[in-house]
Design a protein around this motif. Structure first.
Motif, PDB file in Angstrom:
ATOM      1  N   GLN A   1       0.829  -1.205   0.000  1.00 55.44           N
ATOM      2  CA  GLN A   1       0.000   0.000   0.000  1.00 55.44           C
ATOM      3  C   GLN A   1       0.867   1.259   0.000  1.00 55.44           C
ATOM      4  O   GLN A   1       0.635   2.184  -0.772  1.00 55.44           O
ATOM      5  CB  GLN A   1      -0.943   0.013   1.197  1.00 55.44           C
ATOM      6  N   ARG A   2       1.853   1.291   0.868  1.00 55.27           N
ATOM      7  CA  ARG A   2       2.703   2.481   0.948  1.00 55.27           C
ATOM      8  C   ARG A   2       3.522   2.666  -0.330  1.00 55.27           C
ATOM      9  O   ARG A   2       3.702   3.796  -0.780  1.00 55.27           O
ATOM     10  CB  ARG A   2       3.604   2.398   2.181  1.00 55.27           C
ATOM     11  N   ILE A   3       3.976   1.586  -0.909  1.00 56.57           N
ATOM     12  CA  ILE A   3       4.713   1.688  -2.166  1.00 56.57           C
ATOM     13  C   ILE A   3       3.793   2.204  -3.267  1.00 56.57           C
ATOM     14  O   ILE A   3       4.170   3.084  -4.040  1.00 56.57           O
ATOM     15  CB  ILE A   3       5.360   0.338  -2.535  1.00 56.57           C
ATOM     16  N   PHE A   4       2.562   1.668  -3.333  1.00 56.07           N
ATOM     17  CA  PHE A   4       1.604   2.111  -4.354  1.00 56.07           C
ATOM     18  C   PHE A   4       1.272   3.594  -4.207  1.00 56.07           C
ATOM     19  O   PHE A   4       1.055   4.287  -5.200  1.00 56.07           O
ATOM     20  CB  PHE A   4       0.299   1.309  -4.277  1.00 56.07           C
ATOM     21  N   LEU A   5       1.229   4.079  -2.975  1.00 55.94           N
ATOM     22  CA  LEU A   5       0.834   5.468  -2.721  1.00 55.94           C
ATOM     23  C   LEU A   5       2.003   6.447  -2.661  1.00 55.94           C
ATOM     24  O   LEU A   5       1.794   7.648  -2.474  1.00 55.94           O
ATOM     25  CB  LEU A   5       0.036   5.546  -1.417  1.00 55.94           C
ATOM     26  N   LEU A   6       3.195   5.958  -2.844  1.00 51.98           N
ATOM     27  CA  LEU A   6       4.371   6.806  -2.666  1.00 51.98           C
ATOM     28  C   LEU A   6       4.370   8.026  -3.582  1.00 51.98           C
ATOM     29  O   LEU A   6       4.723   9.124  -3.156  1.00 51.98           O
ATOM     30  CB  LEU A   6       5.646   5.980  -2.871  1.00 51.98           C
ATOM     31  N   GLN A   7       3.937   7.873  -4.817  1.00 55.41           N
ATOM     32  CA  GLN A   7       3.914   9.026  -5.724  1.00 55.41           C
ATOM     33  C   GLN A   7       2.912  10.085  -5.277  1.00 55.41           C
ATOM     34  O   GLN A   7       3.038  11.246  -5.649  1.00 55.41           O
ATOM     35  CB  GLN A   7       3.593   8.575  -7.147  1.00 55.41           C
TER      36      GLN A   7
ATOM     37  N   ARG B   1       1.879  13.193  -0.616  1.00 54.80           N
ATOM     38  CA  ARG B   1       1.367  14.464  -0.069  1.00 54.80           C
ATOM     39  C   ARG B   1      -0.137  14.410   0.172  1.00 54.80           C
ATOM     40  O   ARG B   1      -0.653  15.102   1.034  1.00 54.80           O
ATOM     41  CB  ARG B   1       1.683  15.625  -1.015  1.00 54.80           C
ATOM     42  N   GLU B   2      -0.834  13.608  -0.602  1.00 54.98           N
ATOM     43  CA  GLU B   2      -2.291  13.512  -0.491  1.00 54.98           C
ATOM     44  C   GLU B   2      -2.744  12.472   0.532  1.00 54.98           C
ATOM     45  O   GLU B   2      -3.925  12.378   0.838  1.00 54.98           O
ATOM     46  CB  GLU B   2      -2.908  13.186  -1.858  1.00 54.98           C
ATOM     47  N   THR B   3      -1.820  11.688   1.050  1.00 55.82           N
ATOM     48  CA  THR B   3      -2.187  10.685   2.057  1.00 55.82           C
ATOM     49  C   THR B   3      -2.272  11.347   3.422  1.00 55.82           C
ATOM     50  O   THR B   3      -1.633  12.367   3.667  1.00 55.82           O
ATOM     51  CB  THR B   3      -1.162   9.539   2.107  1.00 55.82           C
ATOM     52  N   GLN B   4      -3.071  10.762   4.302  1.00 55.52           N
ATOM     53  CA  GLN B   4      -3.193  11.352   5.634  1.00 55.52           C
ATOM     54  C   GLN B   4      -2.345  10.604   6.657  1.00 55.52           C
ATOM     55  O   GLN B   4      -1.403  11.161   7.193  1.00 55.52           O
ATOM     56  CB  GLN B   4      -4.652  11.384   6.056  1.00 55.52           C
ATOM     57  N   ASP B   5      -2.677   9.372   6.912  1.00 62.52           N
ATOM     58  CA  ASP B   5      -1.993   8.627   7.971  1.00 62.52           C
ATOM     59  C   ASP B   5      -1.091   7.522   7.445  1.00 62.52           C
ATOM     60  O   ASP B   5      -0.659   6.670   8.210  1.00 62.52           O
ATOM     61  CB  ASP B   5      -3.037   8.010   8.913  1.00 62.52           C
TER      62      ASP B   5
ATOM     63  N   GLU C   1       8.741  10.776   7.735  1.00 58.60           N
ATOM     64  CA  GLU C   1       8.822  10.271   6.362  1.00 58.60           C
ATOM     65  C   GLU C   1       8.386  11.327   5.353  1.00 58.60           C
ATOM     66  O   GLU C   1       8.984  11.446   4.280  1.00 58.60           O
ATOM     67  CB  GLU C   1       7.977   9.006   6.213  1.00 58.60           C
ATOM     68  N   LYS C   2       7.387  12.112   5.699  1.00 56.12           N
ATOM     69  CA  LYS C   2       6.929  13.172   4.795  1.00 56.12           C
ATOM     70  C   LYS C   2       8.022  14.224   4.595  1.00 56.12           C
ATOM     71  O   LYS C   2       8.218  14.720   3.479  1.00 56.12           O
ATOM     72  CB  LYS C   2       5.646  13.811   5.318  1.00 56.12           C
TER      73      LYS C   2
END
Length: 150
Positions: A67-73, A76-80, A86-87
């Motif tokens: 999940q984190r790899i998929f959302l890495l791009q 900035r739009e992720t919350q938790d 890391e941000k």
């Protein structure tokens, strides 16, 4: 795609110097997770499929989630999904990788000082510079997934 030089054969001392940076980073003050996030994100920005492939596999082996790899791009739009630390690491990664757009901003650097020591920031910067170096070597030599660089 035209076959290009093998840096190990043509410039072995340059490759040794690059590996020296990796040896330094293996003992650096930042987490393995941060190191892999840096490697993946820089490689995404630079379009280095060889490095994206390698470092996503390494990250998963080290316990990173799909999940984190998929959302890495879209971090900035992720919350938790990503921690504040890391941000900040990802912001530094993007600003240094895209250095031609302004480089590391004062705001991002100040945010980093609130979370990291100067030694840790130096290690973060070194990790970013190192993966950008590898990306440029791989892309310039047309190294393909499955081929060996070293």
């Amino acid at each position: 795609m035209q076959k290009r030089l093998n840096i190990k054969e043509v410039a072995p001392n340059a490759l040794k110097a690059m590996i020296g940076l990796e040896i330094y980073l293996s003992q650096a003050s930042i987490s393995k997770t941060s190191k892999e996030l840096i490697k993946i994100r820089s490689s995404q920005i630079n379009g280095c499929t060889y490095c994206i492939n390698m470092h996503t596999q390494d990250a998963i082996k080290n316990g990173e989630t799909n999940q984190r790899i998929f959302l890495l791009q879209a971090w900035r739009e992720t919350q938790d999904i990503f921690t504040e630390e890391e941000k900040v690491v990802l912001a530094i990664t993007e600003e240094i990788t895209l250095i031609h757009q302004n480089g590391l901003s004062d705001e991002t650097y100040s945010n980093a000082l609130q979370l990291f020591s100067e030694t840790q920031i130096a290690d973060i910067i070194t990790a970013i510079i190192t993966i950008n170096l590898w990306n440029r070597v791989v892309l310039s030599t047309h190294l393909l997934i499955g081929q060996s660089l070293a």
